[in-house]
Enzyme design. Structure first.
Site, PDB file in Angstrom:
ATOM      1  N   ASP A   9       0.862  -1.188   0.000  1.00 46.06           N
ATOM      2  CA  ASP A   9       0.000   0.000   0.000  1.00 46.06           C
ATOM      3  C   ASP A   9       0.901   1.242   0.000  1.00 46.06           C
ATOM      4  O   ASP A   9       1.632   1.476   0.950  1.00 46.06           O
ATOM      5  CB  ASP A   9      -0.894  -0.029   1.255  1.00 46.06           C
ATOM      6  N   ASP A 104      -2.774   2.344  -6.266  1.00 41.46           N
ATOM      7  CA  ASP A 104      -1.690   2.420  -5.276  1.00 41.46           C
ATOM      8  C   ASP A 104      -1.617   1.197  -4.363  1.00 41.46           C
ATOM      9  O   ASP A 104      -1.012   1.252  -3.309  1.00 41.46           O
ATOM     10  CB  ASP A 104      -1.829   3.702  -4.433  1.00 41.46           C
ATOM     11  N   GLU A 105      -2.240   0.109  -4.787  1.00 43.19           N
ATOM     12  CA  GLU A 105      -2.209  -1.100  -3.966  1.00 43.19           C
ATOM     13  C   GLU A 105      -2.010  -2.335  -4.842  1.00 43.19           C
ATOM     14  O   GLU A 105      -2.534  -2.392  -5.950  1.00 43.19           O
ATOM     15  CB  GLU A 105      -3.543  -1.281  -3.229  1.00 43.19           C
TER      16      GLU A 105
END
Lengths: 407, 82
Positions: A9, A104-105
């Site tokens: 993350d 973003d993960e």
């Protein structure tokens, strides 16, 4: 065999990328949002801004009230997507089982590859240092036997954390953990579960599975397993093509409007985008869904299923407008959305009808032009109307703002 | 805030080991020597691949863009404080 799943993350992703590309922002509270000239919300804020209580999803005006000195940066999706593609290239070096969950993960199944890097924790450390070295960004890493627990772990220590949850620690960890801490349990579900007297993960695991299934259907079984820290969803390999169930686009208007021309031209643009995506990925769909959100946040979702599978933007638009005609629009519209579902892979059958054949050839030619010269190089005239109306509004708004300043 | 400029510029850039490093650019008859390249990203518009560079010259920030098909460099944005 017990699996080892790693969740990455990125920390305050958009704000961190903006800070790297503009060193003058360093040390300042940063808010990344949409165009501040229009009404907009906070996409993300860096950790300094978060100390003022600023959160993602908050209206920008409210965020600036909490921290008037915050630097507002208009989000640049191109910059973030480009950075994500660099990030995924780094992650691919650690396992082929890599699932890009969001911009973003990412989840990585490192069961078969972790020993190449000295073990699970060492793999996490190496990933973190490669990201730092090559992108100058930090991330939080969670390591656990499944995706649910890996996501929980990465949220435990932020920013720049690395947390490992071992199988033997799961029951102790979940005993008093509030259910809303689990991935996928949002506000609504928390409320429904709280009404059943379930507040912690242990209470969720101990609750009668039969009752959960009768109340929530299949989801009830999944919830029961989640309460025990079990999660069966696997990490999809990066090379595996994603199967779409629906494709859609939505847009929050520059301002609430009762101007039907504005609504229709925006709808046409959205239908164009959906049609382009369907044709690009070789899909056709039968069900067209129209979403209209009004100024009071009342949302109307209506759909129509056609006889044939389609991917022509014009037919999507015609269907969407025919749905719209059945709706009484007596208050200003805030958001417009359209999606096509009931998807199948496009059959490469040549139409026997001359007109249909001509239309297919035209779409093929238009797509080729837009592929070569960029989206909306050629588009229906109706789409241009949206730009003209927005421009008019923008000029009016600027002159109103100037007048306000003069006053 | 970043103010859009979108003006064509002359530039000296070094291409080595799959990397592009802009050195200086000429804009409005003035040469700007680049002190630091902060960030590089790229985008595709049709067949055109565009590389963007956020660069520092003295106490100012600029965004340059390189159109790989047209072989054209633009000064796309300038950062203005406030």
């Amino acid at each position: 065999m017990e699996r080892t799943i790693l969740h990455i993350d990125m920390d305050a992703y958009f704000a961190s990328v903006e800070e790297k590309s503009n060193p003058f922002l360093k040390g300042k509270p940063i808010i990344v949002s949409g165009n501040p000239e229009a009404r907009t919300t906070v996409s993300t804020a860096n950790y300094i801004a978060r100390e003022y209580g600023i959160k993602a999803g908050m209206p920008l005006r409210e965020a600036l009230r909490l921290c008037p000195k915050a630097e507002v940066v208009v989000g640049n999706s191109v910059k973030y997507l480009s950075t994500t593609s660099k990030l995924l290239n780094i992650l691919k070096d650690f396992t082929p089982y890599l699932e890009s969950y969001s911009i973003d993960e990412a989840f990585l199944d490192i069961t078969g590859t972790k020993e190449l890097f000295g073990g699970a924790v060492e793999t996490g450390v190496k990933i973190k240092s490669r990201i730092k070295e090559e992108l100058d960004l930090t991330c939080s890493v969670g390591i656990a036997p499944n995706k649910l627990l890996a996501k929980l772990a990465s949220n435990t220590v932020k920013p720049d954390g690395l947390t490992c949850i071992k199988k033997e620690d799961v029951s102790g960890l979940l005993k008093n953990l509030p259910i809303e801490k689990l991935w996928g349990i949002g506000e609504n579900l928390t409320f429904k579960l709280n009404c059943l007297g379930i507040k912690t993960c242990k209470e969720l695991a101990d609750y009668s599975m039969k009752k959960l299934v009768s109340k929530f259907g299949v989801q009830g079984y999944i919830l029961h397993c989640m309460g025990k820290g079990e999660y069966s969803s696997k990490v999809k390999p990066f090379s595996q093509e994603e199967e779409y169930k629906s494709m859609g686009h939505s847009y929050t208007l520059f301002r609430d409007t009762s101007n039907i021309l504005m609504v229709e031209s925006t709808l046409y643009r959205l239908c164009e985008q959906v049609g382009r995506r369907l044709r690009k990925d070789k899909y056709q769909g039968r069900t067209v869904t129209l979403i209209l959100r009004f100024h009071d946040f009342n949302t109307l979702v209506k759909q129509q299923t056609l006889k044939n599978h389609i991917n022509d933007s014009r037919i999507i638009y015609r269907t969407a407008t025919s749905i719209m005609r059945t709706i009484k629009i007596d208050k200003p519209v805030r958001l417009i959305g359209v999606s096509v579902s009931n998807l199948i892979r496009k059959q490469s059958q040549i139409s026997i009808f001359e007109e249909e054949k001509k239309r297919e050839e035209l779409l093929f030619a238009l797509d080729k032009i837009n592929d070569k010269f960029g989206e909306f190089t050629v588009s229906p005239g109706a789409v241009l109307m949206e730009k003209t109306l927005n421009k008019k509004y923008s000029i009016n708004r600027r002159s109103i703002l100037k007048d306000d300043i003069k006053k | 805030m970043m103010e859009e400029i979108m003006e064509e510029i002359e530039i000296e850039a070094h291409f080595s080991s799959n990397k592009i490093k802009p050195k200086w650019f000429l804009w409005n008859n003035r040469k700007y020597y680049i002190d630091k390249v902060n960030y590089i990203w790229h985008n595709k518009d049709g067949e055109e691949v565009i590389y963007y560079f956020s660069v520092v010259v003295g106490a100012n920030l600029y965004e340059l863009s390189f159109y790989t098909k047209k072989l054209k460099w633009l000064l796309s944005k300038v950062y203005i404080e406030g």
